[in-house]
Design an enzyme around this catalytic site. Structure first.
Site, PDB file in Angstrom:
ATOM      1  N   GLU A 148      36.950  44.487   2.877  1.00 59.29           N
ATOM      2  CA  GLU A 148      36.544  43.081   2.724  1.00 59.29           C
ATOM      3  C   GLU A 148      35.727  42.886   1.453  1.00 59.29           C
ATOM      4  O   GLU A 148      34.840  43.692   1.148  1.00 59.29           O
ATOM      5  CB  GLU A 148      35.708  42.701   3.947  1.00 59.29           C
ATOM      6  CG  GLU A 148      35.961  41.307   4.448  1.00 59.29           C
ATOM      7  CD  GLU A 148      37.379  41.136   5.004  1.00 59.29           C
ATOM      8  OE1 GLU A 148      38.254  40.669   4.245  1.00 59.29           O
ATOM      9  OE2 GLU A 148      37.587  41.447   6.184  1.00 59.29           O
ATOM     10  N   HIS A 149      36.052  41.823   0.741  1.00 62.18           N
ATOM     11  CA  HIS A 149      35.425  41.521  -0.550  1.00 62.18           C
ATOM     12  C   HIS A 149      35.689  42.653  -1.544  1.00 62.18           C
ATOM     13  O   HIS A 149      34.852  42.974  -2.385  1.00 62.18           O
ATOM     14  CB  HIS A 149      33.926  41.221  -0.404  1.00 62.18           C
ATOM     15  CG  HIS A 149      33.680  39.891   0.234  1.00 62.18           C
ATOM     16  ND1 HIS A 149      33.682  38.714  -0.486  1.00 62.18           N
ATOM     17  CD2 HIS A 149      33.496  39.538   1.528  1.00 62.18           C
ATOM     18  CE1 HIS A 149      33.471  37.699   0.340  1.00 62.18           C
ATOM     19  NE2 HIS A 149      33.360  38.169   1.576  1.00 62.18           N
ATOM     20  N   GLU A 151      45.333  27.437  -4.884  1.00 65.42           N
ATOM     21  CA  GLU A 151      44.075  27.470  -4.139  1.00 65.42           C
ATOM     22  C   GLU A 151      42.872  27.463  -5.083  1.00 65.42           C
ATOM     23  O   GLU A 151      41.902  26.744  -4.871  1.00 65.42           O
ATOM     24  CB  GLU A 151      44.033  28.690  -3.203  1.00 65.42           C
ATOM     25  CG  GLU A 151      45.115  28.576  -2.137  1.00 65.42           C
ATOM     26  CD  GLU A 151      45.043  29.641  -1.047  1.00 65.42           C
ATOM     27  OE1 GLU A 151      43.930  30.033  -0.667  1.00 65.42           O
ATOM     28  OE2 GLU A 151      46.114  30.064  -0.572  1.00 65.42           O
ATOM     29  N   ASP A 186      44.794  37.265   0.895  1.00 67.18           N
ATOM     30  CA  ASP A 186      45.418  36.397   1.902  1.00 67.18           C
ATOM     31  C   ASP A 186      46.884  36.106   1.568  1.00 67.18           C
ATOM     32  O   ASP A 186      47.759  36.137   2.437  1.00 67.18           O
ATOM     33  CB  ASP A 186      44.669  35.058   1.999  1.00 67.18           C
ATOM     34  CG  ASP A 186      43.165  35.240   2.048  1.00 67.18           C
ATOM     35  OD1 ASP A 186      42.716  36.336   2.429  1.00 67.18           O
ATOM     36  OD2 ASP A 186      42.445  34.294   1.688  1.00 67.18           O
ATOM     37  N   TYR A 238      30.743  32.453  -2.131  1.00 65.94           N
ATOM     38  CA  TYR A 238      31.797  33.421  -2.428  1.00 65.94           C
ATOM     39  C   TYR A 238      31.790  33.715  -3.931  1.00 65.94           C
ATOM     40  O   TYR A 238      31.807  34.861  -4.371  1.00 65.94           O
ATOM     41  CB  TYR A 238      33.137  32.843  -1.967  1.00 65.94           C
ATOM     42  CG  TYR A 238      34.334  33.735  -2.188  1.00 65.94           C
ATOM     43  CD1 TYR A 238      34.739  34.636  -1.213  1.00 65.94           C
ATOM     44  CD2 TYR A 238      35.077  33.660  -3.367  1.00 65.94           C
ATOM     45  CE1 TYR A 238      35.860  35.448  -1.401  1.00 65.94           C
ATOM     46  CE2 TYR A 238      36.186  34.458  -3.567  1.00 65.94           C
ATOM     47  CZ  TYR A 238      36.581  35.343  -2.585  1.00 65.94           C
ATOM     48  OH  TYR A 238      37.683  36.135  -2.774  1.00 65.94           O
TER      49      TYR A 238
HETATM   50  C1  GLA Z   1      38.641  35.375   1.429  1.00 68.05           C
HETATM   51  C2  GLA Z   1      39.395  35.388   0.111  1.00 68.05           C
HETATM   52  C3  GLA Z   1      40.077  36.739  -0.084  1.00 68.05           C
HETATM   53  C4  GLA Z   1      39.103  37.895   0.090  1.00 68.05           C
HETATM   54  C5  GLA Z   1      38.315  37.737   1.384  1.00 68.05           C
HETATM   55  C6  GLA Z   1      37.234  38.774   1.551  1.00 68.05           C
HETATM   56  O1  GLA Z   1      39.527  35.451   2.498  1.00 68.05           O
HETATM   57  O2  GLA Z   1      40.363  34.362   0.075  1.00 68.05           O
HETATM   58  O3  GLA Z   1      40.696  36.784  -1.336  1.00 68.05           O
HETATM   59  O4  GLA Z   1      38.263  38.008  -1.011  1.00 68.05           O
HETATM   60  O5  GLA Z   1      37.712  36.447   1.461  1.00 68.05           O
HETATM   61  O6  GLA Z   1      37.795  40.036   1.695  1.00 68.05           O
END
Ligand code: GLA
Length: 418
Positions: free
Chosen positions: A43-44, A176, A188, A245
């Protein structure tokens, strides 16, 4: 406790075609769909050129589409007031569309910006069972289903190959980022476009990799291990365009600059190459790297990203070896790192994870961007509903919004339905 079942594809095709006919007075050219996702771990890490491991959900967004002669696009969704939004693609600028319509219209705009000028206007209707705002990529399900539909009706020819799909992913991401103003790193859209049933997608986000080398399909058969993957949408509001974010992302970029590397993946790889299997040596090298950073917050952010990149192959190996305890431990370590070092959790996520752990989950963690959204928990088969109920009870006790749950089964990526 509300349990969200996926829409039956046949029924969904009927529903979305009906919405199309009711709105635009003619039949659509076809129906396409794309799934939401949960990220198992990693994640991230995507915007740090790292590793991620998503699966596609059985919950999908369906789009019925017909081309138009002019550059005008009209979109309608079964959500809200069912009034179509009309936008002229000719002359459309960055952030030129507000609200949900920015996502599908942004895809057509992005394809045209990328030089695919055969893409003209279109009519589109949407029906979805991907929970909106749940951190389960309802937006990618919308942009990716749109990209695949436009690819088909305008004959771009990208949808049929993995390599081609990467082009569509780029358009979905641009929509997006630049039209909807929601920063996203590619996890995603890759999940929605490239996952396969019964597999997790090991996604390597190093920019230098081509389509072939950026993914590998990892068997992900929960059933054979007697497991279930519970997803609980905490219904805590989740937004990626409120600056948090972006702030995480730019701090990672600053850290990489300070360390004199292209991205934080380089740091993770260098340490793991020199330390090999010696976990203590790896931690010691990581501490040396962190010592070079100017402030505590930056150190914590980098520690999360580097250790999270390491956890992805560890999880893949543990799961492949059937070591459920170790897989669960890695889930827990990932969540704790996101809570304490990356600081992207909220009380609802932490409480849901705690309750799942106390009710027998092997491991539980937030999934997606954080600041709200969903958790996932690895539980024995048959335990999903009771664990979800325990979370709902605790939420009621604390006065949180009622959560909702679903079972994640590794499903198919974007496809044509009819
Ligand atoms: C969101 C973003 C993804 C990713 C996640 C964290 O979903 O759209 O690109 O960075 O956060 O893993």
């Amino acid at each position: 406790m509300q349990y969200l079942e996926p829409l039956n594809a046949k029924e969904a095709v009927g529903k979305v075609a009906e919405l199309f006919v009711d709105t635009f007075g003619a039949a659509p050219k076809g129906v396409w769909s794309a799934p939401g996702r949960v990220n198992l771990i990693g994640e991230h890490t995507d915007y740090n050129a790292g590793l991620c491991l998503p699966i596609a959900l059985p919950h999908r967004t369906f789009i019925a589409v017909a081309p138009r002669e002019s550059g005008v696009a009209r979109v309608v969704s079964s959500f809200g007031d069912r009034k179509p939004v009309t936008v002229d693609l000719d002359g459309l600028k960055v952030r030129g569309v507000d609200g949900w319509a920015a996502y599908p219209i942004g895809v057509a705009w992005a394809l045209r910006q990328a030089g695919f000028e055969t893409v003209k206007g279109f009519d589109a209707a949407f029906v979805s069972c991907v929970p909106v705002g749940g951190g389960l990529s309802s937006s990618a399900a919308m942009t990716c289903s749109t990209a695949l539909a436009l690819d088909d009706i305008y004959g771009l020819g990208f949808g049929g190959s993995d390599e081609g799909r990467v082009k569509l992913i780029e358009a979905a991401m641009k929509a997006e980022n630049d039209m909807a103003g929601a920063s996203t790193g590619g996890l995603d859209q890759n999940a929605s476009m490239r996952c396969t049933p019964n597999h997790a997608l090991l996604l390597d986000c190093r920019p230098e990799l081509d389509a072939l080398h950026s993914v590998s399909q990892q068997p992900f058969d929960l059933d054979s291990l007697g497991l279930e993957l519970l997803v609980v949408d905490t219904q805590a509001s989740h937004q990626l365009n409120d600056g948090q974010y972006e702030a995480r992302r730019s701090m990672c970029e600053d850290a990489a600059k300070t360390l004199g590397v292209e991205n934080l993946r380089v740091v993770a790889d260098r340490i793991s190459q020199s330390a090999g299997d010696d976990a203590d040596a790896a931690q010691a090298s990581l501490s040396d790297v962190l010592d070079k950073l100017p402030d505590e917050t930056m150190k914590k952010r980098v520690r999360h990203v580097v250790t999270e990149i390491w956890r992805v192959p560890q999880f893949v190996h543990a799961f492949a070896a059937g070591d459920v305890k170790e897989a669960g431990r890695l889930f827990n370590a990932s969540h704790d790192s996101l809570a304490h070092d990356y600081e992207v959790t909220v009380p609802e996520l932490d409480v849901a994870v705690d309750v799942a752990r106390h009710h027998g989950a092997y491991g539980a963690r937030m999934t997606g961007g954080g600041f709200g959204g969903s958790i996932i928990a690895l539980v024995d088969k048959g335990k999903g509903r009771p664990v979800a109920q325990a979370i709902a009870d605790e939420f009621a006790h604390r006065g949180f919004h009622a959560p909702r749950a679903l079972a994640a089964v590794a499903s198919d990526s974007a496809r044509r339905e009819a």
